[in-house]
Write a protein that holds these residues in place. Structure first.
Motif, PDB file in Angstrom:
ATOM      1  N   THR A  98       1.257   2.038  -6.585  1.00 30.24           N
ATOM      2  CA  THR A  98       1.048   1.486  -5.245  1.00 30.24           C
ATOM      3  C   THR A  98       1.270  -0.015  -5.284  1.00 30.24           C
ATOM      4  OG1 THR A  98      -0.571   3.201  -4.702  1.00 30.24           O
ATOM      5  CG2 THR A  98      -0.628   1.190  -3.380  1.00 30.24           C
ATOM      6  N   TRP A  99       2.000  -0.531  -4.265  1.00 31.32           N
ATOM      7  CA  TRP A  99       2.244  -1.969  -4.213  1.00 31.32           C
ATOM      8  C   TRP A  99       1.037  -2.670  -3.601  1.00 31.32           C
ATOM      9  CZ3 TRP A  99       6.137  -4.908  -0.599  1.00 31.32           C
ATOM     10  CH2 TRP A  99       6.200  -6.245  -1.017  1.00 31.32           C
ATOM     11  N   GLY A 100       0.369  -3.463  -4.413  1.00 31.01           N
ATOM     12  CA  GLY A 100      -0.761  -4.273  -3.962  1.00 31.01           C
ATOM     13  C   GLY A 100      -2.046  -3.937  -4.688  1.00 31.01           C
ATOM     14  N   PHE A 101      -2.749  -4.950  -5.152  1.00 35.42           N
ATOM     15  CA  PHE A 101      -4.084  -4.772  -5.706  1.00 35.42           C
ATOM     16  C   PHE A 101      -5.072  -4.658  -4.542  1.00 35.42           C
ATOM     17  CE2 PHE A 101      -3.735  -6.949 -10.161  1.00 35.42           C
ATOM     18  CZ  PHE A 101      -2.656  -6.147 -10.462  1.00 35.42           C
ATOM     19  N   PRO A 102      -6.022  -3.745  -4.597  1.00 30.81           N
ATOM     20  CA  PRO A 102      -6.978  -3.606  -3.491  1.00 30.81           C
ATOM     21  C   PRO A 102      -7.814  -4.872  -3.291  1.00 30.81           C
ATOM     22  CG  PRO A 102      -7.101  -1.734  -4.993  1.00 30.81           C
ATOM     23  CD  PRO A 102      -6.268  -2.760  -5.669  1.00 30.81           C
ATOM     24  N   ARG A 103      -7.960  -5.273  -2.036  1.00 27.25           N
ATOM     25  CA  ARG A 103      -8.795  -6.427  -1.686  1.00 27.25           C
ATOM     26  C   ARG A 103      -9.836  -5.961  -0.677  1.00 27.25           C
ATOM     27  NH1 ARG A 103      -5.078  -9.652   0.072  1.00 27.25           N
ATOM     28  NH2 ARG A 103      -5.273  -9.212   2.298  1.00 27.25           N
ATOM     29  N   HIS A 104     -11.084  -6.267  -0.937  1.00 26.76           N
ATOM     30  CA  HIS A 104     -12.179  -5.762  -0.112  1.00 26.76           C
ATOM     31  C   HIS A 104     -12.783  -6.875   0.745  1.00 26.76           C
ATOM     32  CE1 HIS A 104     -12.375  -1.780  -2.027  1.00 26.76           C
ATOM     33  NE2 HIS A 104     -11.994  -2.427  -3.110  1.00 26.76           N
ATOM     34  N   SER A 105     -13.185  -6.504   1.940  1.00 26.71           N
ATOM     35  CA  SER A 105     -13.861  -7.430   2.845  1.00 26.71           C
ATOM     36  C   SER A 105     -14.933  -6.666   3.602  1.00 26.71           C
ATOM     37  CB  SER A 105     -12.859  -8.079   3.816  1.00 26.71           C
ATOM     38  OG  SER A 105     -12.256  -7.081   4.639  1.00 26.71           O
ATOM     39  N   THR A 106     -15.792  -7.399   4.293  1.00 24.07           N
ATOM     40  CA  THR A 106     -16.890  -6.799   5.040  1.00 24.07           C
ATOM     41  C   THR A 106     -16.706  -7.065   6.530  1.00 24.07           C
ATOM     42  OG1 THR A 106     -18.405  -7.113   3.176  1.00 24.07           O
ATOM     43  CG2 THR A 106     -19.392  -6.744   5.335  1.00 24.07           C
ATOM     44  N   GLN A 151       0.808  -1.218   0.000  1.00 23.85           N
ATOM     45  CA  GLN A 151       0.000   0.000   0.000  1.00 23.85           C
ATOM     46  C   GLN A 151       0.847   1.276   0.000  1.00 23.85           C
ATOM     47  OE1 GLN A 151      -3.291  -1.861   2.927  1.00 23.85           O
ATOM     48  NE2 GLN A 151      -3.860   0.176   2.229  1.00 23.85           N
ATOM     49  N   TYR A 152       2.146   1.125  -0.179  1.00 22.79           N
ATOM     50  CA  TYR A 152       3.046   2.274  -0.322  1.00 22.79           C
ATOM     51  C   TYR A 152       3.543   2.331  -1.759  1.00 22.79           C
ATOM     52  CZ  TYR A 152       3.308   3.247   4.708  1.00 22.79           C
ATOM     53  OH  TYR A 152       3.015   3.602   6.002  1.00 22.79           O
ATOM     54  N   PRO A 153       4.077   3.480  -2.194  1.00 15.96           N
ATOM     55  CA  PRO A 153       4.532   3.584  -3.579  1.00 15.96           C
ATOM     56  C   PRO A 153       5.829   2.838  -3.835  1.00 15.96           C
ATOM     57  CG  PRO A 153       4.952   5.635  -2.407  1.00 15.96           C
ATOM     58  CD  PRO A 153       4.137   4.779  -1.489  1.00 15.96           C
ATOM     59  N   GLY A 154       5.907   2.235  -4.994  1.00 17.97           N
ATOM     60  CA  GLY A 154       7.119   1.611  -5.501  1.00 17.97           C
ATOM     61  C   GLY A 154       7.270   1.958  -6.972  1.00 17.97           C
ATOM     62  N   ILE A 155       8.360   1.519  -7.559  1.00 21.14           N
ATOM     63  CA  ILE A 155       8.635   1.806  -8.965  1.00 21.14           C
ATOM     64  C   ILE A 155       8.539   0.526  -9.779  1.00 21.14           C
ATOM     65  CG2 ILE A 155      10.289   2.769 -10.608  1.00 21.14           C
ATOM     66  CD1 ILE A 155       9.324   4.786  -8.550  1.00 21.14           C
ATOM     67  N   VAL A 156       7.884   0.597 -10.937  1.00 24.84           N
ATOM     68  CA  VAL A 156       7.838  -0.540 -11.850  1.00 24.84           C
ATOM     69  C   VAL A 156       8.272  -0.082 -13.245  1.00 24.84           C
ATOM     70  CG1 VAL A 156       5.929  -1.558 -10.552  1.00 24.84           C
ATOM     71  CG2 VAL A 156       5.442  -0.256 -12.635  1.00 24.84           C
ATOM     72  N   VAL A 157       8.631  -1.066 -14.051  1.00 24.62           N
ATOM     73  CA  VAL A 157       8.946  -0.848 -15.465  1.00 24.62           C
ATOM     74  C   VAL A 157       7.855  -1.537 -16.264  1.00 24.62           C
ATOM     75  CG1 VAL A 157      10.615  -1.212 -17.316  1.00 24.62           C
ATOM     76  CG2 VAL A 157      11.419  -0.876 -14.969  1.00 24.62           C
ATOM     77  N   ARG A 158       7.228  -0.809 -17.173  1.00 23.19           N
ATOM     78  CA  ARG A 158       6.233  -1.409 -18.054  1.00 23.19           C
ATOM     79  C   ARG A 158       6.399  -0.839 -19.453  1.00 23.19           C
ATOM     80  NH1 ARG A 158       1.586   1.514 -19.335  1.00 23.19           N
ATOM     81  NH2 ARG A 158       1.269   3.479 -18.205  1.00 23.19           N
ATOM     82  N   GLU A 159       5.645  -1.380 -20.392  1.00 24.27           N
ATOM     83  CA  GLU A 159       5.692  -0.864 -21.754  1.00 24.27           C
ATOM     84  C   GLU A 159       4.442  -0.053 -22.051  1.00 24.27           C
ATOM     85  OE1 GLU A 159       6.766  -3.223 -25.051  1.00 24.27           O
ATOM     86  OE2 GLU A 159       8.855  -3.287 -24.393  1.00 24.27           O
ATOM     87  N   ALA A 161      -1.751   0.199  -9.675  1.00 26.45           N
ATOM     88  CA  ALA A 161      -1.198  -0.634  -8.603  1.00 26.45           C
ATOM     89  C   ALA A 161      -0.579  -1.882  -9.220  1.00 26.45           C
ATOM     90  CB  ALA A 161      -2.286  -1.020  -7.604  1.00 26.45           C
ATOM     91  N   TYR A 162       0.345  -2.489  -8.479  1.00 25.67           N
ATOM     92  CA  TYR A 162       1.043  -3.676  -8.993  1.00 25.67           C
ATOM     93  C   TYR A 162       1.139  -4.754  -7.930  1.00 25.67           C
ATOM     94  CZ  TYR A 162       5.210  -2.025  -6.446  1.00 25.67           C
ATOM     95  OH  TYR A 162       6.089  -1.613  -5.467  1.00 25.67           O
ATOM     96  N   THR A 163       1.404  -5.974  -8.376  1.00 25.24           N
ATOM     97  CA  THR A 163       1.610  -7.107  -7.485  1.00 25.24           C
ATOM     98  C   THR A 163       2.733  -7.955  -8.051  1.00 25.24           C
ATOM     99  OG1 THR A 163       0.455  -8.910  -6.325  1.00 25.24           O
ATOM    100  CG2 THR A 163      -0.064  -8.614  -8.638  1.00 25.24           C
TER     101      THR A 163
END
Length: 214
Positions: free
Chosen positions: A60-68, A41-49, A149-151
């Protein structure tokens, strides 16, 4: 003592944006700095095209996951799914894994695992001995909650690392970077393998696993 969390929750990237730009062959002008310690949930750096050209991007590191909330029935704040299991790439991660445009490289200098008794765990750092800056295979997507966001993709650890952890990041060889970013899924899945343990460096530290984040 192995700590069965199944995920990587901390890594470092001690390179500068310019160093990453040079190594991954991206443009060098960016309006951000690279965070040295990266947590979910903190910023990181990625390389993409993007349109056939590699870019560095802060996400942001992590895909959001929701719960109740079971007590109130109201939604909890989203948490981060910061690792993607290799055996789930064709199922829950298929939408992003099969699209080369949604794959990315995660630059890192070392990743941490927790060792020791509960409450006394310390950080054990693992780095790539034959690469000054490693690339962890990742997936990314836009999100409403945190922006892009990334994982990171995980695989079973080699037997030499089993006493530390049962999973490890998918570390790519430099000559596999293009394929991860461009190839079809059948070629990309062949890159999802263990990195040889004799080409990794393990450094045990006295740093407490849980400490204040900077």
């Amino acid at each position: 003592m192995r700590h069965d969390r199944g995920v990587c929750n901390l890594y470092t990237n001690k390179s500068t944006v310019q160093e990453m730009a040079n190594l991954f062959r991206t443009p060098a002008t960016y309006g951000f700095n690279a965070p040295a310690d990266v947590y979910p949930q903190y910023p990181g750096i990625v390389v993409r095209e993007d349109q056939g050209q590699r870019i560095l991007q802060q996400m942001t590191w992590g895909f959001p996951r929701h719960s109740t909330n079971k007590r109130t029935g109201k939604p909890n704040k989203p948490t981060a799914t910061n690792n993607a299991r290799d055996d789930k790439l064709w199922t829950i991660w298929r939408q992003w894994f099969t699209d080369p445009a949604q794959r990315c490289l995660i630059p890192f200098t070392s990743f941490a695992e927790a060792e020791g008794e509960p409450g006394k765990m310390t950080r054990t750092w693992i780095s790539v001995a034959d690469q000054p800056l490693g690339a962890w295979a990742g997936l990314w997507r836009p999100t409403d909650e945190w922006g892009d966001a990334y994982t990171g993709v995980m695989v079973d650890a080699t037997k030499e690392l089993w006493d530390i952890h049962d999973r490890m990041p998918v570390i790519l060889h430099p000559d596999a970077h293009d394929a991860w970013l461009r190839a079809d899924a059948k070629e990309a899945i062949a890159l999802v393998t263990q990195y040889p343990a004799d080409r990794l460096t393990v450094e045990r530290s006295s740093e407490p696993w849980f400490k204040k984040r900077s």
